[in-house]
Write a protein that holds these residues in place. Structure first.
Motif, PDB file in Angstrom:
ATOM      1  N   ARG A 179       0.834  -1.195   0.000  1.00 48.58           N
ATOM      2  CA  ARG A 179       0.000   0.000   0.000  1.00 48.58           C
ATOM      3  C   ARG A 179       0.875   1.252   0.000  1.00 48.58           C
ATOM      4  NH1 ARG A 179      -4.567  -0.463  -2.022  1.00 48.58           N
ATOM      5  NH2 ARG A 179      -5.327   1.330  -0.872  1.00 48.58           N
ATOM      6  N   ARG A 180       2.016   1.161   0.569  1.00 47.59           N
ATOM      7  CA  ARG A 180       3.019   2.222   0.518  1.00 47.59           C
ATOM      8  C   ARG A 180       4.367   1.537   0.576  1.00 47.59           C
ATOM      9  NH1 ARG A 180      -0.487   4.023   4.572  1.00 47.59           N
ATOM     10  NH2 ARG A 180      -1.671   5.897   4.113  1.00 47.59           N
TER      11      ARG A 180
ATOM     12  N   GLU B 188      -7.084   2.902   3.044  1.00 50.55           N
ATOM     13  CA  GLU B 188      -5.786   3.578   3.029  1.00 50.55           C
ATOM     14  C   GLU B 188      -4.777   2.926   3.972  1.00 50.55           C
ATOM     15  OE1 GLU B 188      -5.065   5.933   0.842  1.00 50.55           O
ATOM     16  OE2 GLU B 188      -7.085   5.578   0.072  1.00 50.55           O
TER      17      GLU B 188
END
Length: 283
Positions: free
Chosen positions: A6-7, A240
Protein backbone atom coordinates in the motif's frame (compact mmCIF):
# COMPACT_ATOMS: atom_id res chain seq x y z
CA UNK A 1 -4.76 -10.46 -6.91
CA UNK A 2 -4.55 -8.02 -4.03
CA UNK A 3 -0.93 -7.47 -3.04
CA UNK A 4 0.35 -6.35 0.33
CA UNK A 5 1.91 -3.13 -0.99
CA UNK A 6 0.00 0.00 0.00
CA UNK A 7 3.02 2.22 0.52
CA UNK A 8 6.72 1.64 0.15
CA UNK A 9 7.93 0.85 3.64
CA UNK A 10 10.71 -0.80 5.53
CA UNK A 11 9.43 -2.61 8.56
CA UNK A 12 11.88 -2.98 11.41
CA UNK A 13 11.12 -5.28 14.29
CA UNK A 14 13.41 -5.00 17.28
CA UNK A 15 13.25 -6.67 20.65
CA UNK A 16 13.69 -4.32 23.58
CA UNK A 17 13.72 -7.06 26.20
CA UNK A 18 16.41 -6.32 28.76
CA UNK A 19 19.13 -3.89 29.75
CA UNK A 20 22.18 -4.66 31.86
CA UNK A 21 22.86 -2.54 34.93
CA UNK A 22 26.05 -2.19 36.94
CA UNK A 23 25.38 -5.40 38.88
CA UNK A 24 24.95 -7.30 35.57
CA UNK A 25 21.39 -8.17 36.47
CA UNK A 26 18.96 -8.06 33.52
CA UNK A 27 16.03 -5.70 34.01
CA UNK A 28 13.18 -4.82 31.62
CA UNK A 29 13.47 -1.80 29.38
CA UNK A 30 11.20 0.62 31.15
CA UNK A 31 10.33 3.86 29.41
CA UNK A 32 12.50 5.80 31.83
CA UNK A 33 15.50 3.67 30.81
CA UNK A 34 14.60 3.94 27.14
CA UNK A 35 14.31 7.72 27.15
CA UNK A 36 17.75 8.04 28.75
CA UNK A 37 19.46 5.71 26.29
CA UNK A 38 17.63 6.56 23.04
CA UNK A 39 17.87 10.21 22.13
CA UNK A 40 15.26 12.17 20.11
CA UNK A 41 15.57 12.15 16.34
CA UNK A 42 17.57 14.84 14.65
CA UNK A 43 14.74 15.29 12.13
CA UNK A 44 11.03 15.30 12.91
CA UNK A 45 9.07 12.08 12.29
CA UNK A 46 6.23 13.89 10.50
CA UNK A 47 5.30 12.10 7.28
CA UNK A 48 7.30 8.99 8.09
CA UNK A 49 6.55 5.66 9.74
CA UNK A 50 7.79 4.95 13.26
CA UNK A 51 9.92 1.94 14.12
CA UNK A 52 7.76 -0.60 15.94
CA UNK A 53 9.10 -3.02 18.51
CA UNK A 54 8.19 -6.62 19.18
CA UNK A 55 8.25 -6.12 22.94
CA UNK A 56 5.82 -3.60 24.38
CA UNK A 57 6.72 -0.58 26.46
CA UNK A 58 6.51 -0.66 30.25
CA UNK A 59 6.31 2.08 32.85
CA UNK A 60 7.75 -0.17 35.57
CA UNK A 61 9.58 -3.52 35.47
CA UNK A 62 6.56 -5.36 36.86
CA UNK A 63 3.67 -3.70 35.02
CA UNK A 64 2.69 -4.66 31.45
CA UNK A 65 -0.25 -2.39 30.56
CA UNK A 66 -0.29 -3.57 26.93
CA UNK A 67 -1.29 -7.08 28.03
CA UNK A 68 -4.41 -5.57 29.57
CA UNK A 69 -5.12 -3.40 26.54
CA UNK A 70 -4.37 -0.21 28.48
CA UNK A 71 -2.91 2.86 26.84
CA UNK A 72 0.20 4.66 28.02
CA UNK A 73 -0.08 8.26 29.24
CA UNK A 74 -0.24 10.70 26.32
CA UNK A 75 3.09 12.27 27.27
CA UNK A 76 4.77 8.86 26.89
CA UNK A 77 3.52 8.57 23.31
CA UNK A 78 4.87 12.06 22.63
CA UNK A 79 8.32 11.06 23.92
CA UNK A 80 8.30 7.85 21.86
CA UNK A 81 7.36 9.82 18.75
CA UNK A 82 10.30 12.17 19.32
CA UNK A 83 12.53 9.10 19.12
CA UNK A 84 10.88 7.63 16.04
CA UNK A 85 9.30 4.74 17.97
CA UNK A 86 5.72 3.52 17.91
CA UNK A 87 3.60 1.28 20.12
CA UNK A 88 1.31 -1.29 18.54
CA UNK A 89 -2.06 -2.86 19.26
CA UNK A 90 -3.48 -6.27 18.52
CA UNK A 91 -6.55 -6.85 16.40
CA UNK A 92 -8.67 -7.84 19.35
CA UNK A 93 -11.67 -5.77 20.55
CA UNK A 94 -10.10 -5.30 23.98
CA UNK A 95 -7.53 -3.03 22.30
CA UNK A 96 -10.15 -0.62 20.97
CA UNK A 97 -9.86 1.79 23.96
CA UNK A 98 -6.07 1.72 23.60
CA UNK A 99 -6.33 2.50 19.87
CA UNK A 100 -8.64 5.43 20.57
CA UNK A 101 -6.26 6.79 23.19
CA UNK A 102 -3.37 6.55 20.71
CA UNK A 103 -5.43 8.43 18.11
CA UNK A 104 -6.19 11.14 20.65
CA UNK A 105 -2.44 11.41 21.30
CA UNK A 106 -1.92 11.97 17.54
CA UNK A 107 0.15 8.82 16.98
CA UNK A 108 -0.37 6.26 14.26
CA UNK A 109 -2.46 3.21 15.13
CA UNK A 110 -0.45 0.19 13.99
CA UNK A 111 -1.58 -3.39 14.49
CA UNK A 112 1.10 -6.02 15.06
CA UNK A 113 0.51 -9.57 16.21
CA UNK A 114 1.89 -13.03 15.63
CA UNK A 115 0.02 -16.30 15.15
CA UNK A 116 0.69 -19.62 13.49
CA UNK A 117 0.04 -23.33 13.30
CA UNK A 118 -2.05 -25.70 11.21
CA UNK A 119 -5.26 -23.72 11.57
CA UNK A 120 -7.32 -22.11 10.10
CA UNK A 121 -6.82 -24.29 7.04
CA UNK A 122 -7.06 -27.44 9.13
CA UNK A 123 -10.08 -26.39 11.22
CA UNK A 124 -12.29 -28.86 9.35
CA UNK A 125 -11.31 -32.50 10.13
CA UNK A 126 -12.46 -33.40 6.61
CA UNK A 127 -9.68 -31.20 5.22
CA UNK A 128 -6.94 -33.52 6.50
CA UNK A 129 -4.83 -35.39 3.96
CA UNK A 130 -6.23 -38.70 2.76
CA UNK A 131 -3.14 -40.83 3.17
CA UNK A 132 -2.73 -44.48 2.19
CA UNK A 133 -2.78 -47.14 4.88
CA UNK A 134 0.65 -47.62 6.36
CA UNK A 135 1.96 -44.18 5.33
CA UNK A 136 4.50 -42.97 7.90
CA UNK A 137 3.73 -39.39 8.91
CA UNK A 138 6.86 -37.45 9.79
CA UNK A 139 5.98 -34.91 12.42
CA UNK A 140 2.34 -33.79 12.34
CA UNK A 141 -0.47 -34.60 9.89
CA UNK A 142 -1.55 -31.63 7.77
CA UNK A 143 -4.53 -30.53 5.71
CA UNK A 144 -4.75 -30.34 1.92
CA UNK A 145 -3.39 -26.82 1.14
CA UNK A 146 -5.91 -25.96 -1.64
CA UNK A 147 -8.93 -26.48 0.68
CA UNK A 148 -9.86 -23.00 1.93
CA UNK A 149 -13.12 -23.34 3.88
CA UNK A 150 -11.30 -22.87 7.19
CA UNK A 151 -9.66 -19.73 5.86
CA UNK A 152 -13.06 -18.38 4.78
CA UNK A 153 -14.46 -18.85 8.29
CA UNK A 154 -11.39 -17.20 9.78
CA UNK A 155 -11.75 -14.22 7.44
CA UNK A 156 -15.40 -13.74 8.42
CA UNK A 157 -14.40 -13.65 12.11
CA UNK A 158 -11.63 -11.22 11.21
CA UNK A 159 -14.14 -8.96 9.43
CA UNK A 160 -16.33 -8.98 12.54
CA UNK A 161 -13.39 -7.77 14.62
CA UNK A 162 -12.48 -5.07 12.12
CA UNK A 163 -16.11 -3.92 12.05
CA UNK A 164 -16.01 -3.37 15.82
CA UNK A 165 -12.87 -1.25 15.46
CA UNK A 166 -14.46 0.76 12.66
CA UNK A 167 -17.75 1.34 14.47
CA UNK A 168 -15.86 2.49 17.58
CA UNK A 169 -14.17 5.20 15.52
CA UNK A 170 -10.70 3.66 15.28
CA UNK A 171 -8.69 4.65 12.20
CA UNK A 172 -6.23 1.86 11.54
CA UNK A 173 -3.11 3.27 9.88
CA UNK A 174 -1.20 0.02 9.41
CA UNK A 175 -1.52 -3.73 9.92
CA UNK A 176 2.00 -5.19 9.90
CA UNK A 177 1.32 -8.75 10.95
CA UNK A 178 3.14 -11.98 11.59
CA UNK A 179 0.59 -14.61 10.65
CA UNK A 180 2.56 -17.82 10.05
CA UNK A 181 -0.19 -20.32 9.38
CA UNK A 182 0.03 -23.21 6.94
CA UNK A 183 0.70 -23.80 4.09
CA UNK A 184 4.51 -23.89 4.16
CA UNK A 185 7.15 -25.07 1.72
CA UNK A 186 8.58 -27.88 3.85
CA UNK A 187 9.58 -31.35 2.73
CA UNK A 188 7.31 -33.34 5.08
CA UNK A 189 4.31 -31.27 3.86
CA UNK A 190 5.25 -32.10 0.27
CA UNK A 191 5.60 -35.80 1.06
CA UNK A 192 2.14 -35.88 2.63
CA UNK A 193 0.61 -33.94 -0.27
CA UNK A 194 2.03 -36.21 -2.97
CA UNK A 195 0.85 -39.29 -1.05
CA UNK A 196 -2.65 -37.85 -0.49
CA UNK A 197 -5.28 -39.22 -2.88
CA UNK A 198 -7.21 -35.93 -2.82
CA UNK A 199 -4.18 -33.70 -3.38
CA UNK A 200 -3.35 -35.79 -6.44
CA UNK A 201 -6.56 -34.40 -7.95
CA UNK A 202 -6.19 -30.85 -6.58
CA UNK A 203 -2.59 -30.12 -7.62
CA UNK A 204 -1.14 -30.06 -11.13
CA UNK A 205 0.94 -33.21 -11.60
CA UNK A 206 4.19 -31.29 -12.08
CA UNK A 207 3.79 -29.70 -8.65
CA UNK A 208 3.70 -32.96 -6.73
CA UNK A 209 6.43 -34.55 -8.83
CA UNK A 210 9.15 -32.05 -7.90
CA UNK A 211 9.91 -30.56 -4.48
CA UNK A 212 11.32 -27.28 -5.85
CA UNK A 213 8.24 -26.74 -8.01
CA UNK A 214 6.03 -27.60 -5.03
CA UNK A 215 7.83 -24.90 -3.01
CA UNK A 216 7.23 -22.33 -5.75
CA UNK A 217 3.58 -23.31 -6.06
CA UNK A 218 3.00 -23.09 -2.29
CA UNK A 219 4.79 -19.73 -2.12
CA UNK A 220 2.36 -18.30 -4.68
CA UNK A 221 -0.66 -20.02 -3.11
CA UNK A 222 0.34 -18.68 0.28
CA UNK A 223 0.53 -15.09 -0.97
CA UNK A 224 -2.86 -15.47 -2.67
CA UNK A 225 -4.37 -16.82 0.57
CA UNK A 226 -3.02 -13.97 2.66
CA UNK A 227 -4.04 -11.41 0.04
CA UNK A 228 -7.60 -12.75 0.05
CA UNK A 229 -8.16 -13.61 3.71
CA UNK A 230 -5.95 -11.04 5.48
CA UNK A 231 -5.27 -8.03 3.27
CA UNK A 232 -8.69 -7.85 1.61
CA UNK A 233 -10.71 -7.71 4.87
CA UNK A 234 -8.43 -4.97 6.25
CA UNK A 235 -8.72 -2.91 3.08
CA UNK A 236 -12.50 -3.33 2.96
CA UNK A 237 -12.75 -1.39 6.23
CA UNK A 238 -9.61 0.75 5.88
CA UNK A 239 -8.78 1.35 2.20
CA UNK A 240 -5.79 3.58 3.03
CA UNK A 241 -4.28 1.16 5.56
CA UNK A 242 -0.72 -0.09 5.01
CA UNK A 243 -0.88 -3.90 5.04
CA UNK A 244 1.84 -6.51 5.01
CA UNK A 245 2.65 -9.87 6.54
CA UNK A 246 5.89 -11.63 7.44
CA UNK A 247 7.12 -13.80 4.58
CA UNK A 248 5.64 -11.67 1.79
CA UNK A 249 8.44 -11.40 -0.76
CA UNK A 250 8.41 -9.76 -4.16
CA UNK A 251 10.17 -11.47 -7.03
CA UNK A 252 10.46 -10.86 -10.78
CA UNK A 253 10.84 -13.28 -13.69
CA UNK A 254 14.16 -11.77 -14.77
CA UNK A 255 15.66 -11.23 -11.32
CA UNK A 256 14.05 -13.74 -8.93
CA UNK A 257 14.39 -13.33 -5.18
CA UNK A 258 16.17 -16.14 -3.37
CA UNK A 259 14.30 -17.67 -0.44
CA UNK A 260 15.62 -16.18 2.81
CA UNK A 261 16.98 -19.61 3.86
CA UNK A 262 18.27 -20.33 0.37
CA UNK A 263 15.82 -23.13 -0.38
CA UNK A 264 14.48 -21.95 -3.74
CA UNK A 265 13.72 -18.86 -5.86
CA UNK A 266 10.44 -17.16 -5.00
CA UNK A 267 8.17 -17.29 -8.05
CA UNK A 268 6.82 -14.03 -9.51
CA UNK A 269 3.08 -13.79 -8.74
CA UNK A 270 1.06 -14.73 -11.81
CA UNK A 271 4.10 -16.08 -13.68
CA UNK A 272 4.57 -19.65 -14.82
CA UNK A 273 6.27 -22.20 -12.59
CA UNK A 274 9.90 -22.86 -13.39
CA UNK A 275 10.95 -26.48 -12.98
CA UNK A 276 14.56 -26.72 -11.86
CA UNK A 277 16.85 -29.66 -11.15
CA UNK A 278 15.79 -31.27 -7.90
CA UNK A 279 18.24 -31.24 -4.96
CA UNK A 280 19.68 -34.63 -4.10
CA UNK A 281 18.13 -36.73 -1.37
CA UNK A 282 14.57 -35.46 -1.77
CA UNK A 283 13.09 -38.29 -3.82
Amino acid sequence: MITFRRRALTLGLIGLAAATVAEDKPVPWTLATLFKRVQPLEHDLTGRWPLITWEHFQLTPEDRPHDRGEALPAEMYAELTKRGLGETIRLNPKYIPMALAMQKASVKVIAMEGAGGRVPGANDPEAQHRLPEGFEVKGKPYACPPLLAGWHEHAMEFRSTLKQFKEAGVVLDAAWLDWEYEPWWVEDRWEQARACSRCQTLFPAAVLDDFTVYCQYIARLRQNIYSTYLAAPVLEFYPECSVTNWGVVYSGPDVPTLHYWGRFDFPPPGHRLVQRPQPRGLR
